[in-house]
Write a protein that holds these residues in place. Structure first.
Motif, mmCIF file in Angstrom:
data_model
loop_
_atom_site.group_PDB
_atom_site.id
_atom_site.type_symbol
_atom_site.label_atom_id
_atom_site.label_comp_id
_atom_site.label_asym_id
_atom_site.label_seq_id
_atom_site.Cartn_x
_atom_site.Cartn_y
_atom_site.Cartn_z
ATOM 1 N N GLU A 149 0.846 -1.184 0.000
ATOM 2 C CA GLU A 149 0.000 0.000 0.000
ATOM 3 C C GLU A 149 0.888 1.242 0.000
ATOM 4 O O GLU A 149 2.031 1.200 0.469
ATOM 5 C CB GLU A 149 -0.909 0.016 1.230
ATOM 6 N N GLY A 150 0.345 2.329 -0.516
ATOM 7 C CA GLY A 150 1.112 3.563 -0.565
ATOM 8 C C GLY A 150 1.489 4.055 0.821
ATOM 9 O O GLY A 150 0.687 4.014 1.754
ATOM 10 N N ILE A 151 2.725 4.478 0.978
ATOM 11 C CA ILE A 151 3.216 5.005 2.257
ATOM 12 C C ILE A 151 2.574 6.361 2.512
ATOM 13 O O ILE A 151 2.525 7.225 1.631
ATOM 14 C CB ILE A 151 4.748 5.123 2.224
ATOM 15 N N ARG A 186 2.257 15.977 -7.853
ATOM 16 C CA ARG A 186 2.301 14.947 -6.821
ATOM 17 C C ARG A 186 2.615 13.600 -7.474
ATOM 18 O O ARG A 186 2.102 13.271 -8.534
ATOM 19 C CB ARG A 186 0.954 14.871 -6.100
ATOM 20 N N GLY A 187 3.477 12.823 -6.821
ATOM 21 C CA GLY A 187 3.839 11.513 -7.346
ATOM 22 C C GLY A 187 5.038 11.516 -8.266
ATOM 23 O O GLY A 187 5.467 10.453 -8.726
ATOM 24 N N VAL A 212 7.851 15.449 0.719
ATOM 25 C CA VAL A 212 8.078 14.191 0.022
ATOM 26 C C VAL A 212 7.480 13.027 0.821
ATOM 27 O O VAL A 212 7.217 13.138 2.023
ATOM 28 C CB VAL A 212 9.586 13.927 -0.207
ATOM 29 N N ILE A 213 7.270 11.926 0.120
ATOM 30 C CA ILE A 213 6.843 10.686 0.760
ATOM 31 C C ILE A 213 8.083 9.955 1.269
ATOM 32 O O ILE A 213 9.119 9.917 0.606
ATOM 33 C CB ILE A 213 6.079 9.809 -0.242
ATOM 34 N N ARG A 214 7.958 9.423 2.470
ATOM 35 C CA ARG A 214 9.087 8.647 3.016
ATOM 36 C C ARG A 214 9.494 7.560 2.029
ATOM 37 O O ARG A 214 8.672 6.905 1.417
ATOM 38 C CB ARG A 214 8.677 8.004 4.345
ATOM 39 N N SER A 267 5.683 4.079 -3.105
ATOM 40 C CA SER A 267 6.159 5.460 -3.198
ATOM 41 C C SER A 267 5.072 6.444 -3.580
ATOM 42 O O SER A 267 5.342 7.644 -3.702
ATOM 43 C CB SER A 267 7.299 5.556 -4.223
ATOM 44 N N GLY A 268 3.849 5.956 -3.806
ATOM 45 C CA GLY A 268 2.773 6.857 -4.184
ATOM 46 C C GLY A 268 2.719 7.145 -5.664
ATOM 47 O O GLY A 268 2.035 8.083 -6.096
#
Length: 412
Positions: A25-27, A156-157, A178-180, A324-325
């Motif tokens: 699943e997305g973080i 985004r992404g 940012v996404i972890r 990573s989304g």
């Protein structure tokens, strides 16, 4: 949970990809990083321009700013009344009947409606001579012509690349949400793997773990070396149980086939894991396994290096994209033309290394097949430009056929 002795039918590749992606699943954890530290991370939200770019109307060349209405009959002659340079004091208004020397990037003086390049004029005794009539707006970069206020600089992404860093810096943006990074632990199994750089009789060096760590890092992961494990169920089960919850994804190579010394499936079950899919109709790389131990996804790849490399690109890359989304990037979605003929035994979708020989008459890449299909060697990959694939039901490729491929360096 699939029993250890079950031998399920082969899963088609499309279904296997769906199973692999479904394990992750997305973080949701976000971080606010300095721009200098954001390279390779995935942007967590749209970043919008707070100003139009360029910030002000400026000159695109070194030359002379002037007003067309001041030009008389040919040859045109104007006195040079001063200099306009970027970032220093400058006249903000063009004097009547004169030109101003101007440098690239300098603000256009009020009243000027064109810039004549330095090499297009003759300069003597403080005057410039033109033997042509310039066009209105020549060599001028208008305010906002590159990007408007509110433009999406980084959607985004997006995985942040050097060009994104430059664009954000040009807009005065110093921090990025940012996404972890996904945390991936990579381990190898096999009694045959040499330890400490010393290879004993019948042993080999571990190529898979360094290779998979490098691939995971390039794909945007925090890649963690999980070491090597012997072909023993109980120690491996303890190791897998310890790793559960410490990573988003555990990636192993080796020990996942049907042999009597393949410990992954029984160890995975002993560790409390649930198998979601095993054995895929792909060559090389049939013995691939997907599952979860608690909140941690697990993907077991074959021990043969070529098969492990292919399995990463087919399945793990898409898992990392989702973590990573990002939308998972389908494998081999690009068209090319075959510069070879080859018979294929129907049954499993086959993936093989290819080298690009140039392009055909339509601009499509022209690909040469490398290697002989052996999954234990990486040598053909070292000469390859990408991976190509043929469908499971295909009986082969004839020179000139359209095929699908994945160039290295694209899609992560």
């Amino acid at each position: 949970m699939t029993a250890a002795l079950d031998v399920p039918s082969l899963i088609d590749l499309a279904t296997a990809c769906e199973i692999a992606i479904a394990q992750v699943e997305g973080i949701r954890t976000l971080r606010d990083l300095p721009l200098a530290a954001a390279l390779g991370h995935v942007c967590a939200r749209d970043i919008l321009a707070t100003s139009a770019m360029p910030f002000f109307t400026n000159s695109a060349v070194d030359g002379f700013a002037l007003r067309l209405a001041d030009l008389a009959e040919t040859p045109h002659v104007l006195p040079v009344a001063g200099t306009v340079a970027a970032g220093v004091g400058y006249p903000d208004t063009l004097p009547d009947g004169a030109a101003l020397r101007i440098y690239t990037g300098a603000p256009l003086p009020e009243g000027a409606d064109c810039v004549v390049a330095l090499e297009a004029v003759t300069e003597a005794n403080g005057r410039i001579h033109l033997d042509f009539l310039p066009q209105t707006g020549a060599n001028i970069r208008m305010r906002g012509s590159d990007q408007p206020l509110g433009a999406v600089l980084l959607p985004r992404g997006t995985r942040i690349a050097p060009q994104h860093v430059g664009l954000l810096a040009a807009n005065g943006i110093g921090r990025v949400p940012v996404i972890r990074r996904p945390r991936a632990v990579v381990l190898s199994t096999g009694d045959e793997l040499a330890q400490g750089g010393q290879r004993g009789a019948g042993q080999i060096f571990d190529a898979n773990r360094p290779m998979l760590l490098a691939l995971a890092q390039l794909a945007g992961c925090e890649a963690v070396d999980g070491g090597t494990m012997p072909d023993a169920v109980v120690p491996l089960a303890h190791r897998l149980a310890d790793l559960a919850g410490t990573a988003d994804l555990v990636l192993s190579s080796g020990g996942v086939s049907l042999g009597g010394r393949d410990p992954i499936r029984p160890a995975f079950a002993m560790a409390g894991g649930e198998i979601a899919g095993w054995r895929v109709a792909v060559k090389p790389g049939k013995p691939v396994m997907f599952g979860r131990i608690g909140d941690t996804a697990f993907t077991g790849l074959p021990g043969n290096p070529m098969a492990a490399f292919v399995g990463f690109h087919l399945f793990v890359k898409q898992q990392i994209d989702r973590l990573s989304g990002r939308s998972p990037d389908p494998f081999a979605a690009r068209k090319a033309r075959a510069a070879f003929s080859w018979r294929h035994r129907p049954g499993r979708q086959e993936v093989f290394p290819v080298r690009c020989l140039g392009t055909d008459g339509t601009g499509l890449p022209l690909l040469e097949r490398l290697g002989n299909g052996v999954s234990a060697t990486l040598f053909p990959l070292s000469q390859a430009d990408g991976l190509a694939t043929v469908a499971a039901l295909s009986e082969g490729v004839t020179e000139g056929d359209l095929i699908e491929w994945q160039p290295f360096g694209m899609g992560g």
